[in-house]
Design a protein around this motif. Structure first.
Motif, PDB file in Angstrom:
ATOM      1  N   TRP A 199       0.927  -1.050  -0.167  1.00  0.00           N
ATOM      2  CA  TRP A 199      -0.120   0.018  -0.020  1.00  0.00           C
ATOM      3  C   TRP A 199       0.858   1.310  -0.015  1.00  0.00           C
ATOM      4  N   LEU A 200       0.813   2.216  -0.951  1.00  0.00           N
ATOM      5  CA  LEU A 200       1.452   3.409  -1.094  1.00  0.00           C
ATOM      6  C   LEU A 200       0.406   4.372  -0.866  1.00  0.00           C
ATOM      7  N   PRO A 201       0.353   4.925   0.304  1.00  0.00           N
ATOM      8  CA  PRO A 201      -0.734   6.069   0.416  1.00  0.00           C
ATOM      9  C   PRO A 201      -0.330   7.442  -0.130  1.00  0.00           C
ATOM     10  N   GLY A 202      -1.267   8.266   0.078  1.00  0.00           N
ATOM     11  CA  GLY A 202      -0.970   9.541  -0.307  1.00  0.00           C
ATOM     12  C   GLY A 202      -0.037  10.269   0.654  1.00  0.00           C
ATOM     13  N   GLY A 203       0.538  11.525   0.191  1.00  0.00           N
ATOM     14  CA  GLY A 203       1.325  12.293   1.107  1.00  0.00           C
ATOM     15  C   GLY A 203       1.768  13.490   0.139  1.00  0.00           C
ATOM     16  N   TYR A 204       3.138  13.630   0.435  1.00  0.00           N
ATOM     17  CA  TYR A 204       3.979  14.742  -0.214  1.00  0.00           C
ATOM     18  C   TYR A 204       5.223  14.052  -0.926  1.00  0.00           C
ATOM     19  N   PRO A 205       5.108  13.383  -1.862  1.00  0.00           N
ATOM     20  CA  PRO A 205       6.281  12.752  -2.747  1.00  0.00           C
ATOM     21  C   PRO A 205       6.887  14.282  -3.666  1.00  0.00           C
ATOM     22  N   GLU A 206       6.124  15.344  -3.689  1.00  0.00           N
ATOM     23  CA  GLU A 206       6.564  16.436  -4.544  1.00  0.00           C
ATOM     24  C   GLU A 206       7.539  17.033  -3.679  1.00  0.00           C
ATOM     25  N   LEU A 207       7.626  16.885  -2.194  1.00  0.00           N
ATOM     26  CA  LEU A 207       8.557  17.459  -1.560  1.00  0.00           C
ATOM     27  C   LEU A 207       9.843  16.648  -1.394  1.00  0.00           C
ATOM     28  N   HIS A 208       9.965  15.405  -1.687  1.00  0.00           N
ATOM     29  CA  HIS A 208      11.070  14.563  -1.460  1.00  0.00           C
ATOM     30  C   HIS A 208      11.393  13.774  -2.948  1.00  0.00           C
ATOM     31  N   GLY A 209      11.020  14.445  -3.964  1.00  0.00           N
ATOM     32  CA  GLY A 209      11.295  13.854  -5.170  1.00  0.00           C
ATOM     33  C   GLY A 209      12.950  13.276  -5.547  1.00  0.00           C
ATOM     34  N   GLY A 210      13.564  14.372  -5.183  1.00  0.00           N
ATOM     35  CA  GLY A 210      14.993  13.856  -5.337  1.00  0.00           C
ATOM     36  C   GLY A 210      15.576  12.815  -4.261  1.00  0.00           C
ATOM     37  N   GLN A 211      15.006  12.730  -3.064  1.00  0.00           N
ATOM     38  CA  GLN A 211      15.460  11.767  -2.269  1.00  0.00           C
ATOM     39  C   GLN A 211      14.692  10.341  -2.767  1.00  0.00           C
ATOM     40  N   LEU A 212      13.599  10.437  -3.286  1.00  0.00           N
ATOM     41  CA  LEU A 212      12.953   9.182  -3.656  1.00  0.00           C
ATOM     42  C   LEU A 212      13.418   8.798  -4.888  1.00  0.00           C
ATOM     43  N   ALA A 213      14.214   9.398  -5.659  1.00  0.00           N
ATOM     44  CA  ALA A 213      14.863   9.143  -7.112  1.00  0.00           C
ATOM     45  C   ALA A 213      16.233   8.687  -6.818  1.00  0.00           C
ATOM     46  N   THR A 214      16.633   9.157  -5.689  1.00  0.00           N
ATOM     47  CA  THR A 214      18.000   8.590  -5.523  1.00  0.00           C
ATOM     48  C   THR A 214      17.876   7.290  -4.818  1.00  0.00           C
ATOM     49  N   ASN A 215      16.887   6.954  -4.116  1.00  0.00           N
ATOM     50  CA  ASN A 215      16.871   5.711  -3.471  1.00  0.00           C
ATOM     51  C   ASN A 215      16.666   4.496  -4.407  1.00  0.00           C
ATOM     52  N   GLN A 216      17.427   4.098  -5.278  1.00  0.00           N
ATOM     53  CA  GLN A 216      17.139   3.283  -6.409  1.00  0.00           C
ATOM     54  C   GLN A 216      17.072   1.837  -5.795  1.00  0.00           C
ATOM     55  N   ALA A 217      17.710   1.244  -4.762  1.00  0.00           N
ATOM     56  CA  ALA A 217      17.557   0.041  -4.114  1.00  0.00           C
ATOM     57  C   ALA A 217      15.889   0.059  -4.046  1.00  0.00           C
ATOM     58  N   MET A 218      15.438   0.933  -3.330  1.00  0.00           N
ATOM     59  CA  MET A 218      13.815   0.932  -2.951  1.00  0.00           C
ATOM     60  C   MET A 218      13.137   0.610  -4.379  1.00  0.00           C
ATOM     61  N   ALA A 219      13.482   1.500  -5.350  1.00  0.00           N
ATOM     62  CA  ALA A 219      12.868   1.514  -6.566  1.00  0.00           C
ATOM     63  C   ALA A 219      12.644   0.024  -7.053  1.00  0.00           C
ATOM     64  N   ALA A 220      14.144  -0.421  -7.207  1.00  0.00           N
ATOM     65  CA  ALA A 220      13.931  -1.928  -7.682  1.00  0.00           C
ATOM     66  C   ALA A 220      13.273  -2.956  -6.920  1.00  0.00           C
ATOM     67  N   SER A 221      13.211  -2.531  -5.715  1.00  0.00           N
ATOM     68  CA  SER A 221      12.422  -3.426  -4.804  1.00  0.00           C
ATOM     69  C   SER A 221      10.962  -3.263  -4.917  1.00  0.00           C
ATOM     70  N   ILE A 222      10.498  -2.337  -5.418  1.00  0.00           N
ATOM     71  CA  ILE A 222       9.060  -2.041  -5.493  1.00  0.00           C
ATOM     72  C   ILE A 222       8.769  -2.524  -6.964  1.00  0.00           C
ATOM     73  N   ARG A 223       9.711  -2.308  -7.941  1.00  0.00           N
ATOM     74  CA  ARG A 223       9.587  -2.938  -9.190  1.00  0.00           C
ATOM     75  C   ARG A 223       9.309  -4.589  -9.267  1.00  0.00           C
ATOM     76  N   ALA A 224      10.271  -4.780  -8.617  1.00  0.00           N
ATOM     77  CA  ALA A 224      10.299  -6.430  -8.573  1.00  0.00           C
ATOM     78  C   ALA A 224       9.060  -7.076  -7.790  1.00  0.00           C
ATOM     79  N   PHE A 225       8.485  -6.289  -6.962  1.00  0.00           N
ATOM     80  CA  PHE A 225       7.143  -6.751  -6.112  1.00  0.00           C
ATOM     81  C   PHE A 225       6.113  -6.591  -7.209  1.00  0.00           C
ATOM     82  N   HIS A 226       6.166  -5.597  -8.067  1.00  0.00           N
ATOM     83  CA  HIS A 226       5.225  -5.577  -9.095  1.00  0.00           C
ATOM     84  C   HIS A 226       5.268  -6.517 -10.252  1.00  0.00           C
ATOM     85  N   GLU A 227       6.297  -6.755 -10.501  1.00  0.00           N
ATOM     86  CA  GLU A 227       6.651  -8.049 -11.575  1.00  0.00           C
ATOM     87  C   GLU A 227       6.330  -9.109 -11.114  1.00  0.00           C
ATOM     88  N   ALA A 228       6.465  -9.450  -9.844  1.00  0.00           N
ATOM     89  CA  ALA A 228       5.964 -10.744  -9.142  1.00  0.00           C
ATOM     90  C   ALA A 228       4.357 -10.961  -9.234  1.00  0.00           C
TER      91      ALA A 228
END
Length: 463
Positions: A299-328
């Motif tokens: 569950w990815l709820p609402g919030g303020y990703p627009e205030l933390h876009g750089g940090q979210l983009a930098t955390n590539q390990a988390m991005a890869a993990s969520i993509r793998a979750f989706h692929e599964a």
């Protein structure tokens, strides 16, 4: 602490209660409610606070001020039985119940006044009196006489400039609508805001403590707490809603829930329902953690990703993990800010574009003005769930939706609902208790369950 009123044999509980309303937004309702809650807490009282309507930010503030959980009450989104059950439960525990309104007290259908009238809760009106004097009394006279089924106790004059300012207003008020308190202009107790409302409590926790204490001191001098505690108790009848045995089962299902500064728009009622259905919740931070916890759904709820876009983009390990979750092929629910995170990119208020997860084609853009808000029903394949929208971004280049939100009365299509594999993404914030069976299926329950929907009269919100 005094003992709360006990529940009698008929299933009724009694407790003093007051509804804190205003003639419009921005009058200082939350500031006054938080100050009053802190004052009562300092006196050793248990005060339970509720917020009218779909709001995530005010409850965070009010929970910190009161030290008690804060639930949302909404006759359309949650239903009368749900609201009645929450108020009844609070009345068995509290010395005083406070309900903070939304917008102006007569705005919307259902309005704050509708909620107060339904449960017999008297109202007091917070009004920003800066720039007027006797006119404040005229407005109060009109508000007090507008509906016969609503009892208004009196006025809390906010942002009062001087003792003489107070006297001018007080002398013009009719005897039936007294001045209950007068709050002087005080920057030390004002709550900070940003584009979607108040700043999140977790971001300014220590600063809030200072503001709560300043507000409590201001109201203590007015004797408001003692006045409210002396009010005749309101009777709250018990309501019959689904118990845990009748709920659909998510037993054995583990749900990873994003919760940090970027993703924090979480109804406590939604979390409580998932746990009541047997799910195990595992919270994590897309900003700081390296991977999604081992889980069956996300569950990815609402919030303020627009205030933390750089940090979210930098955390590539988390991005890869969520993509793998989706692929599964595991279920993912992405609401509003979660939807933006799932797009290919997000452009923030500074014009900086950040790569996002890319689970859903499209790009998100923040808008400095205007936005979308209002109540809608999400017509999901799993069943209809009542919800609301509140955002100042747009998503462009997205795929064809599987459905649109259904507005309360307006015939135009509401928010788009997207589905890619097991990802469900939408700007809508779902209120899970409205249809537990649909939510169970959304998060992966295998056995179809009959949809139990809390139906109330269709109402018109701010669409």
């Amino acid at each position: 602490m005094s003992a709360p009123e006990s529940t009698n044999a008929t299933g009724s509980a009694r407790c003093p209660a007051v509804f804190i309303a205003a003639p419009a937004s921005g009058q200082g309702k939350t500031t006054v409610t938080a100050a009053l809650a802190r004052l009562l807490r300092n006196q050793g009282k248990v005060v339970r606070v509720f917020k009218t309507g779909p709001d995530y930010l005010d409850p965070q503030i009010l929970e910190q001020a009161s030290g008690q959980p804060v639930d949302q009450l909404d006759l359309w989104m949650a239903g009368e039985a749900y609201c009645r059950q929450r108020l009844h439960q609070a009345a068995t525990q509290a010395d005083l119940i406070l309900v903070e309104g939304a917008m102006g007290l007569f705005d919307g259908e259902p309005s704050s006044a509708d909620l107060a009238a339904r449960f017999g809760i008297p109202m007091m009106v917070v009004m920003d009196v800066k720039g007027m004097a006797q006119t404040a009394a005229a407005l109060m006279t009109g508000l007090a006489g507008f509906r016969q089924d609503v009892r208004i106790l009196g006025l809390i004059a906010n942002n009062c400039g001087s003792q003489r300012h107070r006297e001018l207003i007080e002398q013009a008020l009719p005897d039936s609508v007294p001045m209950l308190a007068c709050v002087a202009r005080n920057a030390e107790m004002t709550l900070p805001e940003r584009h979607l409302g108040l700043v999140q409590a977790a971001e300014i926790r220590d600063d809030l403590e200072t503001r709560f204490d300043a507000g409590a001191r201001a109201l203590e001098a007015e004797g408001l707490a003692a006045y409210l505690l002396a009010q005749p108790p309101v009777h709250f009848d018990a309501a019959v809603i689904d118990d845990e045995e009748s709920l659909p089962s998510l037993l054995g299902c583990t749900i990873a829930v994003a919760r940090d500064a970027a993703f924090s728009f979480l109804y406590q009622a939604n979390l409580d329902l998932l746990e009541a259905m047997g799910a195990e919740l595992r919270f994590f931070s897309p900003l700081a953690d390296p991977a999604v916890p081992v889980s069956d759904a996300l569950w990815l709820p609402g919030g303020y990703p627009e205030l933390h876009g750089g940090q979210l983009a930098t955390n590539q390990a988390m991005a890869a993990s969520i993509r793998a979750f989706h692929e599964a092929g595991k279920p993912i629910l992405a609401e509003c800010g979660g939807l933006l995170y799932c797009l290919q990119s997000l452009t923030d208020y500074d014009g900086q574009t950040h790569p996002m997860l890319g689970l859903l084609p499209g790009d998100g853009w923040m808008r400095s003005r205007r936005g979308c808000q209002g109540m809608q029903t999400a017509d999901l394949p799993e069943g209809p769930v009542r919800a609301h929208a509140h955002h100042r971004s747009i998503a462009e280049g997205t795929p064809e939706p599987i459905a649109f939100g259904r507005r309360q009365r307006h015939p135009a299509p509401g928010e788009a609902i997207f589905r890619q594999r097991q990802l469900t993404a939408t700007y809508l914030h779902l209120f899970f208790p409205n249809n537990p069976a649909a939510i169970a299926r959304l998060f992966g329950a295998e056995a179809p369950q009959p949809a139990t929907v809390v139906e109330t009269e269709e109402c018109q919100g701010c669409n």
